[in-house]
Scaffold this motif. Structure first.
Motif, short mmCIF file in Angstrom:
data_model
loop_
_atom_site.label_atom_id
_atom_site.label_comp_id
_atom_site.label_asym_id
_atom_site.label_seq_id
_atom_site.Cartn_x
_atom_site.Cartn_y
_atom_site.Cartn_z
N VAL A 58 42.27 -30.14 -21.32
CA VAL A 58 42.68 -31.31 -20.55
C VAL A 58 41.81 -31.45 -19.30
O VAL A 58 41.33 -32.54 -18.96
CB VAL A 58 44.18 -31.25 -20.18
CG1 VAL A 58 44.54 -32.25 -19.09
CG2 VAL A 58 45.03 -31.47 -21.41
N ILE A 59 41.56 -30.34 -18.61
CA ILE A 59 40.73 -30.37 -17.40
C ILE A 59 39.31 -30.83 -17.76
O ILE A 59 38.70 -31.63 -17.03
CB ILE A 59 40.72 -29.00 -16.69
CG1 ILE A 59 42.14 -28.62 -16.24
CG2 ILE A 59 39.75 -29.01 -15.52
CD1 ILE A 59 42.81 -29.58 -15.28
N GLU A 60 38.78 -30.34 -18.86
CA GLU A 60 37.44 -30.77 -19.30
C GLU A 60 37.43 -32.27 -19.60
O GLU A 60 36.46 -32.97 -19.28
CB GLU A 60 36.97 -29.97 -20.52
CG GLU A 60 36.63 -28.53 -20.21
CD GLU A 60 35.55 -28.37 -19.15
OE1 GLU A 60 34.56 -29.15 -19.17
OE2 GLU A 60 35.69 -27.49 -18.29
N GLN A 61 38.50 -32.78 -20.21
CA GLN A 61 38.61 -34.22 -20.47
C GLN A 61 38.62 -35.01 -19.16
O GLN A 61 37.95 -36.03 -19.05
CB GLN A 61 39.88 -34.54 -21.25
CG GLN A 61 39.82 -34.26 -22.71
CD GLN A 61 41.14 -34.65 -23.39
OE1 GLN A 61 42.22 -34.50 -22.82
NE2 GLN A 61 41.03 -35.14 -24.61
N ILE A 62 39.41 -34.54 -18.20
CA ILE A 62 39.49 -35.21 -16.90
C ILE A 62 38.11 -35.27 -16.26
O ILE A 62 37.67 -36.33 -15.80
CB ILE A 62 40.50 -34.49 -15.97
CG1 ILE A 62 41.93 -34.70 -16.44
CG2 ILE A 62 40.33 -34.97 -14.52
CD1 ILE A 62 42.97 -33.85 -15.73
N LYS A 63 37.42 -34.14 -16.23
CA LYS A 63 36.09 -34.11 -15.62
C LYS A 63 35.12 -35.04 -16.33
O LYS A 63 34.37 -35.78 -15.69
CB LYS A 63 35.55 -32.68 -15.61
CG LYS A 63 36.27 -31.78 -14.63
CD LYS A 63 35.87 -30.32 -14.61
CE LYS A 63 34.72 -29.89 -15.44
NZ LYS A 63 34.52 -28.45 -15.49
N ALA A 64 35.13 -35.05 -17.66
CA ALA A 64 34.22 -35.91 -18.43
C ALA A 64 34.52 -37.38 -18.17
O ALA A 64 33.60 -38.19 -18.00
CB ALA A 64 34.33 -35.58 -19.91
N GLN A 65 35.81 -37.72 -18.12
CA GLN A 65 36.18 -39.12 -17.89
C GLN A 65 35.84 -39.55 -16.47
O GLN A 65 35.40 -40.69 -16.25
CB GLN A 65 37.65 -39.32 -18.22
CG GLN A 65 37.93 -39.21 -19.71
CD GLN A 65 39.39 -39.05 -20.05
OE1 GLN A 65 40.25 -38.95 -19.19
NE2 GLN A 65 39.68 -39.01 -21.34
N LEU A 66 36.04 -38.67 -15.50
CA LEU A 66 35.65 -38.98 -14.12
C LEU A 66 34.14 -39.19 -14.03
O LEU A 66 33.67 -40.12 -13.36
CB LEU A 66 36.07 -37.85 -13.17
CG LEU A 66 37.53 -37.78 -12.78
CD1 LEU A 66 37.82 -36.47 -12.05
CD2 LEU A 66 37.93 -38.97 -11.93
N ASP A 67 33.38 -38.34 -14.71
CA ASP A 67 31.92 -38.42 -14.67
C ASP A 67 31.40 -39.74 -15.23
O ASP A 67 30.33 -40.19 -14.85
CB ASP A 67 31.32 -37.26 -15.47
CG ASP A 67 30.26 -36.52 -14.69
OD1 ASP A 67 29.93 -36.93 -13.56
OD2 ASP A 67 29.75 -35.51 -15.23
N ARG A 68 32.16 -40.37 -16.12
CA ARG A 68 31.73 -41.64 -16.74
C ARG A 68 32.02 -42.85 -15.86
O ARG A 68 31.50 -43.94 -16.13
CB ARG A 68 32.38 -41.81 -18.10
CG ARG A 68 31.76 -40.94 -19.17
CD ARG A 68 32.18 -41.37 -20.56
NE ARG A 68 33.57 -41.10 -20.87
CZ ARG A 68 34.02 -39.98 -21.42
NH1 ARG A 68 33.19 -39.01 -21.72
NH2 ARG A 68 35.29 -39.83 -21.68
N LEU A 69 32.86 -42.71 -14.83
CA LEU A 69 33.14 -43.84 -13.96
C LEU A 69 31.88 -44.19 -13.17
O LEU A 69 31.21 -43.31 -12.62
CB LEU A 69 34.29 -43.53 -12.99
CG LEU A 69 35.69 -43.40 -13.58
CD1 LEU A 69 36.68 -43.02 -12.49
CD2 LEU A 69 36.11 -44.68 -14.26
N VAL A 70 31.55 -45.46 -13.08
CA VAL A 70 30.30 -45.90 -12.47
C VAL A 70 30.13 -45.48 -11.02
O VAL A 70 29.06 -45.00 -10.65
CB VAL A 70 30.12 -47.44 -12.63
CG1 VAL A 70 28.95 -47.94 -11.84
CG2 VAL A 70 29.99 -47.78 -14.10
#
Length: 170
Positions: free
Chosen positions: A64-76
């Protein structure tokens, strides 16, 4: 090391553009996916580059933490995402204002404990105090628990402010 299914607390630091709507987008990412935020702080960290640091304390499994980090990283507007919990040693502090009612022995005990915790008295009346305390979340939790036995009225606390240790920055 956190096992695959173990839920753990993580402190995530995110450097973003300091502009309207960025915080709402970050928070939307958490709420839209059902992730809980235990603590959140935001402040401008570079006025010239117009950047802010968002520090989020959340819980989840490693996946879940890895998902959060990946999704945050994709925000412009996001420039850098770091999970301070796994990236190495870091320093984290909170600020709390703690109002305590007390007279007689309870008043004396509240002052003694405040001194032991290095809390500052920022307001005082004949029947109450407001203490200011900084430190780790655990330290503040312990102080609040002790004050609850002496006449705790209310607590206001900031979220975590955190930085990695050493010379490297985000």
């Amino acid at each position: 090391m956190q096992e695959q299914g173990t839920i753990a607390r993580h402190t995530i630091s995110v450097i973003v553009d300091n502009e309207a709507g960025v915080l709402a987008r970050v928070i939307g990412l958490f709420s839209g996916r059902g992730y809980n935020i235990e603590s959140l702080t935001v402040a401008s960290v570079d006025a010239e580059a117009k950047r802010s640091r968002i520090t989020v304390v959340t819980t989840g499994t490693r996946m879940v933490i890895e998902q959060i980090k990946a999704q945050l990283d994709r925000l412009v507007p996001v420039h850098k995402v770091a999970d301070l919990t796994v990236d190495g040693k870091f320093v984290s502090r909170e600020l709390a204002l703690v109002k305590v009612r007390g007279e007689g022995e309870k008043r004396v005990e509240a002052l003694r404990l405040a001194d032991a915790f290095r809390a500052n008295t920022v307001d005082s009346t004949r029947t109450s105090f407001v203490f200011e305390l900084t430190g780790s979340a655990d330290k503040i939790d312990a102080f609040v628990e002790l004050m609850s036995e002496l006449g705790l009225v209310e607590v206001a606390r900031t979220g975590a402010a955190a930085l990695s240790r050493g010379t490297d920055g985000l």
